[in-house]
Design a protein around this motif. Structure first.
Motif, PDB file in Angstrom:
ATOM      1  N   SER A 274       0.934  -1.103  -0.052  1.00  0.00           N
ATOM      2  CA  SER A 274      -0.095  -0.146  -0.051  1.00  0.00           C
ATOM      3  C   SER A 274       0.793   1.450   0.194  1.00  0.00           C
ATOM      4  N   SER A 275       2.072   1.456   0.547  1.00  0.00           N
ATOM      5  CA  SER A 275       2.874   2.196   0.628  1.00  0.00           C
ATOM      6  C   SER A 275       3.601   2.533  -0.920  1.00  0.00           C
TER       7      SER A 275
ATOM      8  N   MET B 257       1.844   1.962  -3.717  1.00  0.00           N
ATOM      9  CA  MET B 257       0.823   2.470  -4.287  1.00  0.00           C
ATOM     10  C   MET B 257       0.686   3.846  -3.796  1.00  0.00           C
ATOM     11  N   GLN B 258       0.860   4.306  -2.573  1.00  0.00           N
ATOM     12  CA  GLN B 258       0.617   5.786  -2.413  1.00  0.00           C
ATOM     13  C   GLN B 258       1.907   6.442  -3.113  1.00  0.00           C
TER      14      GLN B 258
ATOM     15  N   ILE C 206      -3.123   6.681  -4.112  1.00  0.00           N
ATOM     16  CA  ILE C 206      -4.138   6.977  -2.990  1.00  0.00           C
ATOM     17  C   ILE C 206      -4.569   8.376  -3.749  1.00  0.00           C
TER      18      ILE C 206
ATOM     19  N   ALA D 244      -8.495  -0.107   0.595  1.00  0.00           N
ATOM     20  CA  ALA D 244      -7.187   0.299   0.703  1.00  0.00           C
ATOM     21  C   ALA D 244      -6.619  -0.232   1.977  1.00  0.00           C
TER      22      ALA D 244
ATOM     23  N   THR E 159      -6.787   1.306   4.880  1.00  0.00           N
ATOM     24  CA  THR E 159      -6.484   2.152   5.903  1.00  0.00           C
ATOM     25  C   THR E 159      -7.262   3.491   5.904  1.00  0.00           C
TER      26      THR E 159
ATOM     27  N   PHE F  62      -3.407  -2.715  -7.131  1.00  0.00           N
ATOM     28  CA  PHE F  62      -3.684  -2.872  -5.761  1.00  0.00           C
ATOM     29  C   PHE F  62      -4.978  -3.386  -5.352  1.00  0.00           C
TER      30      PHE F  62
ATOM     31  N   VAL G 294       1.365   6.212   4.986  1.00  0.00           N
ATOM     32  CA  VAL G 294       0.758   4.649   5.210  1.00  0.00           C
ATOM     33  C   VAL G 294       1.870   3.796   5.860  1.00  0.00           C
TER      34      VAL G 294
END
Length: 445
Positions: free
Chosen positions: A65-66, A68-69, A74, A107, A109, A241, A300
């Motif tokens: 997820s990081s 992706m950010q 995000i 996500a 989060t 993701f 994240v």
């Protein structure tokens, strides 16, 4: 003598949680580790098992997820969510919380909510709706969302507790209960929240701000904007993701898709989640080309590492304590929980209030509920609703941000702990989701 020892050890566990909560963040993990030390070296209890599987899931999910950010994923998600909210201004007290909930589920989060807050507040105000209503429920809805997400830290903690013999209650079984319960809870709570506080036309504080010129009059034709840049790279990273999340769900639904383990049984979901997230992160690295050096500074990543450390120390301490007194807990707590299952939900709720950490509440209270004999389906439904407890006190970052972004001043943090804009939404969402969750859980049991 055994009773005295149990009480003293329980005092150690509670003291460690209190001390960790006072410092917050990684201090929860540090004090949990101190609790393990005291239980083992002072009381001579056998050391428990650290939550290795849960930690590995958290680490792989946070990494993916990081990535992706850092690739703009995000930001792309926020732009899509903002457009959806702006399309339905009259129903914003229901639409905004549902959108915030669903995107947080995807996500894993609640961080996605921050850039959405000014959009929600602006759309609500110009639609003639008191901004505190959709803002407060949107914040609280992201709390229960983490009990429905296949890739949240709380779910990682939960699935490693239930996806083992004799429960064999897998990730998809949990989601089947928590997802509909949470959605129904949000819908029911929205009917209560839309009646909280005075309407804009009747609120003297808002009208005074309009008169002074500090805020403009409501304008139904005004269009809210979101201050993020959505890119094709971000879109592609987010889609990768989400495809990973869907793949995890597919493996949960269809055991025939899974490879076999050494015993010839379908592989458990724990290593599958870890492997899928590694692949997802790698694909994002190839197509999104984020700067790898930037990954550790992503919000994240930081939040995920703090969660992992807190989970490590507290879960290890809880496991040590419970295993040392398994029979006593089963005999004393079992009948109590079986006779009044809501006591389990209250336990999760109170730990959420104290620690503002859903994963900590999961590893602390869920083992007690399972040991007491509560059906995993019923337990899961009530567990989800209790997550709204992290917003009972006005100390969470998203609550502070919501109040700051509300230029009308209708979203308040209060001064007496219970007089803030999030208190009633969190209590109502807890109660409604726990009730729906318990009913759905009984239906599946």
């Amino acid at each position: 003598m055994d009773t005295v020892k149990l009480i003293l050890e329980l005092a150690v566990v509670l003291a460690a949680i209190v001390m960790g909560t006072r410092s917050s963040g990684v201090a929860l993990g540090l004090w949990g580790g101190v609790g393990v030390f005291v239980l083992v070296f002072v009381f001579r209890e056998p050391v428990g098992s650290p939550p290795v599987d849960a930690l590995l899931i958290v680490l792989t999910v946070v990494l993916a997820s990081s990535m992706m950010q850092a690739s703009g994923g995000i930001d792309w998600m926020v732009s899509i969510a903002a457009k959806t909210i702006a399309k339905h201004p009259r129903q914003i007290t229901l639409i905004a919380p549902l959108v915030a909930f669903l995107f947080s589920v995807g996500a894993g989060t609640s961080n996605i909510l921050y850039p959405l807050l000014p959009v929600i507040g602006d759309v609500a105000y110009h639609a003639g709706e008191r901004p505190s209503r959709p803002l407060s429920l949107s914040v609280v809805a992201t709390g229960v969302a983490l009990a429905c997400s296949p890739v949240s830290a709380a779910m990682a903690a939960m699935v490693t507790l239930t996806d083992v013999a004799p429960y064999d209650f897998e990730l998809i079984d949990i989601v089947k209960v928590t997802l509909p319960a949470a959605i129904l809870g949000i819908i029911a709570t929205s009917f209560v929240v839309r009646r909280l506080g005075k309407n804009i036309a009747d609120d003297p504080d808002i009208q005074q701000r309009i008169k002074e010129g500090s805020i403009p009059p409501p304008n139904a034709h005004s269009r809210a904007t979101v201050a993020v840049e959505a890119t094709a790279t971000g879109r592609n990273s987010a889609l990768v993701f989400f495809l990973g999340v869907l793949l995890i769900v597919a493996f949960g639904l269809f055991k025939g898709l899974r490879p076999e383990d050494a015993k010839g049984e379908p592989l458990s979901m724990t290593p599958i989640i870890e492997m899928v997230m590694f692949v997802v992160g790698t694909i994002i690295l190839l197509i999104g080309r984020p700067k790898v050096a930037d990954i550790p500074v992503q919000t994240v990543f930081k939040a995920g590492m703090v969660s992992a450390i807190a989970l490590f120390g507290l879960a290890w301490m809880t496991d040590t304590f419970i295993n040392a007194h398994l029979e006593a807990i089963t005999n004393s707590v079992g009948d109590l929980v079986q006779g009044a299952p809501w006591i389990f939900a209250l336990g999760v709720f109170l730990v959420c209030v104290a620690t503002t950490s859903q994963s900590t509440a999961t590893r602390t209270i869920v083992p007690i509920g399972l040991t007491a004999g509560l059906a995993p389906a019923v337990l899961s439904g009530m567990w989800a609703g209790a997550f709204a407890g992290i917003y009972v006190l006005p100390t969470n970052g998203s609550q502070i941000a919501a109040a700051a972004f509300d230029t009308t001043g209708s979203t308040k943090l209060g001064s007496k702990l219970v007089d803030h804009s999030f208190f009633i939404p969190s209590i109502v969402l807890t109660v409604t989701t726990v009730i729906f969750g318990a009913l759905i859980g009984y239906a599946f049991s």
